[in-house]
Enzyme design. Structure first.
Site, mmCIF file in Angstrom:
data_model
loop_
_atom_site.group_PDB
_atom_site.id
_atom_site.type_symbol
_atom_site.label_atom_id
_atom_site.label_comp_id
_atom_site.label_asym_id
_atom_site.label_seq_id
_atom_site.Cartn_x
_atom_site.Cartn_y
_atom_site.Cartn_z
ATOM 1 C CB SER A 164 -0.962 -0.045 1.194
ATOM 2 O OG SER A 164 -1.987 0.898 1.066
ATOM 3 C CD GLU B 148 -5.205 -4.336 -3.740
ATOM 4 O OE1 GLU B 148 -5.325 -3.988 -2.552
ATOM 5 O OE2 GLU B 148 -4.147 -4.796 -4.213
ATOM 6 C CG HIS C 80 -5.613 -2.556 0.502
ATOM 7 N ND1 HIS C 80 -4.703 -2.471 -0.524
ATOM 8 C CD2 HIS C 80 -5.176 -1.684 1.455
ATOM 9 C CE1 HIS C 80 -3.772 -1.581 -0.208
ATOM 10 N NE2 HIS C 80 -4.030 -1.097 0.993
#
Length: 498
Positions: A194, A310, A409
């Site tokens: 990320s 995600e 995610h």
């Protein structure tokens, strides 16, 4: 408890053995950025006399508490402080052996997170792969990414990218000292997820980071993620300073306002404030992906990928996504990531799962725009330079929260670190029986890549081909892991109006 001392450039450190691996925690890699050093680039740490105990993590950097994400992604017990520039090391032995080094940059939207999270415990990597693992803290939110140069003068020209400069400082510390811990300073792989992957994307493009690492892994991010223009960054800065009662150019108030008060003022502006690197013409001279296209990292192999779903994670922090109808969802998406071409709308309708709720169909747009698009641009840029590129997609779906998250995610993190046993992990990934096999595949692929620049080996059920301009292959991690050729091809073509 067995202990071992090592001699660094700055003094002697005492680490402890845990599960057959030596660990040194809370090592300062820069001076505390407090007082006059607030909003200044990192400086090398002070030397110390005697033996410094390294059995406890240092403070985490200033950040908000986030009960949802800190609960899901591993709670940290360390108190936040402006004095938070510390790193941690796991190694099989401080014996002079030159082991590959894995240097981890955590995510958290450049807002929260720490290298001390139990999810990033490096024990499994060190035990299974005979490698050295480093995790770091770096300045975030207003303390790491507040663009001040336009208002506070030359001394603060780099303030919008201090978090990135902290990462460079930590890499320099590793280059100078890691041999004492059994690591090879010339065989460092940087990896992050990320915002951490966004950082890796920036470091790949940064001349100051050249020579400090040999390989790079980007998990759910790229140099385009959370990147800001000077205009956007300055507008945000003005809002934050106004809220905090700091006049533009008032250096005395900027340095004296209590850290908690400044952070509170920034947080009160809500989710409209986003932090991240600034293309400031100083630290970051140009867009990172443009720099990659021009060969800024031409000799660096990369491993890069995303999770299949995600954006589903963010329905936890903003459940309103799940309550909107098709028109409202598309209107909101258009506002947040720009207009969606008709061809893309048609693609998502045609490929929607019949049983999927409306919001899951359309959040695939957010997944593509925020995560997949930057991944593809980065992979294409590196492949065009002749660098080895390996792409993956993580498809394991978590059953928690009624299955709404799917392969969301951050879900791959405990698989990569082989930390499925850590506190709280089962609450996020569930307990499906295929977990262990997928963790073995990913964990050992990352180790192989760190060692040789190639993730292949007996740990994978079939060979993982490189991603090239001709063959855009990706390895899919799932209950039946396999290779797919150009799995994002149709989606990409739809966004290009084809």
């Amino acid at each position: 408890m067995e202990q071992t001392d090592v001699e660094t450039r700055y003094g002697r450190l005492r680490g402890e053995m845990n599960e057959g691996v030596f660990v040194w925690k809370g090592i300062p890699y820069a001076k505390a950025p407090v007082g006059e050093r607030r909003f200044s680039p990192p400086e090398p740490p002070e030397a110390w006399d005697g033996v410094r105990e390294a059995a406890a993590f240092g403070p985490v950097v200033m950040q908000p508490s986030d009960p949802i994400f800190s609960g899901l992604l591993g709670r940290m017990s360390e108190a936040p402080s402006e004095d938070g520039l510390y790193l941690n090391i796991w190694s099989p032995a401080a014996d002079g052996k030159k082991r590959p080094v894995l240097f981890w940059i955590h995510g958290g939207a450049f807002l929260f997170g720490s290298g001390s999270s139990p999810w990033y415990d490096g024990t499994a990597f060190a035990k299974h792969g005979d490698v050295v693992v480093v995790t770091i803290n770096y300045r975030m939110n207003v303390f790491g990414f507040l663009h001040l140069g336009d208002s506070f003068g030359e001394a603060y020209a780099q303030a919008g990218n201090l978090g990135i400069l902290d990462q460079v400082a930590a890499l320099r510390w590793v280059k100078e000292n890691i041999a004492a811990f059994g690591g090879d300073p010339d065989n460092v792989t940087i990896f992050g997820e990320s915002a951490g992957a966004a950082s890796v994307g920036v470091l790949l493009s940064l001349p100051e980071a050249s020579g400090l690492f040999r390989r790079a892994i980007l998990q759910s991010g790229s140099g385009a993620l959370l990147l800001r223009s000077p205009e956007t960054a300055m507008a945000m800065t003005e809002r934050i300073l106004d809220k905090a009662g700091i006049r533009l150019g008032d250096r005395e108030r900027l340095l004296s306002i209590p850290a908690e008060e400044l952070l509170r003022a920034a947080l009160s502006l809500g989710s409209g404030v986003m932090y991240g690197p600034v293309v400031d013409g100083r630290v970051l001279r140009r867009h990172p992906i443009e720099a990659l296209r021009d060969g800024a990292a031409s000799g660096i192999p990369i491993l890069i990928g995303v999770t299949k779903d995600e954006y589903n994670l963010f329905t936890l922090t903003d459940p309103s996504w799940t309550k909107l109808g098709e028109k409202e969802l598309l209107d909101r998406i258009n506002r947040e990531v720009g207009p969606v071409p008709e061809e893309a709308i048609r693609y998502y309708k045609e490929t929607a799962e019949p049983s999927a709720p409306t919001w899951q169909t359309w959040l695939r747009i957010m997944t593509y725009r925020v995560f997949v698009e930057g991944m593809l641009r980065t992979a294409d840029a590196q492949a065009a330079q002749g660098a080895d590129v390996y792409m993956y997609r993580f498809d394991y779906e978590t059953p928690v929260f009624g299955g709404q998250l799917k392969a969301c995610h951050a879900l791959e993190l405990p698989f990569v670190f082989h930390n499925l046993h850590q506190p709280g992990v089962a609450n996020f990934v569930g307990n499906r029986p295929e977990r262990e096999a997928i963790a073995n595949e990913m964990h050992y692929a990352w180790l192989s890549f760190a060692r040789t620049g190639d993730p292949n080996g007996a740990h994978l059920p079939e060979a993982w081909p490189a991603y090239t301009s001709e063959r855009k292959a990706a390895f899919v991690f799932s209950a039946a892991s396999h290779v797919e050729d150009d799995p994002f091809g149709r989606e990409r073509a739809a966004w290009q109006g084809r």
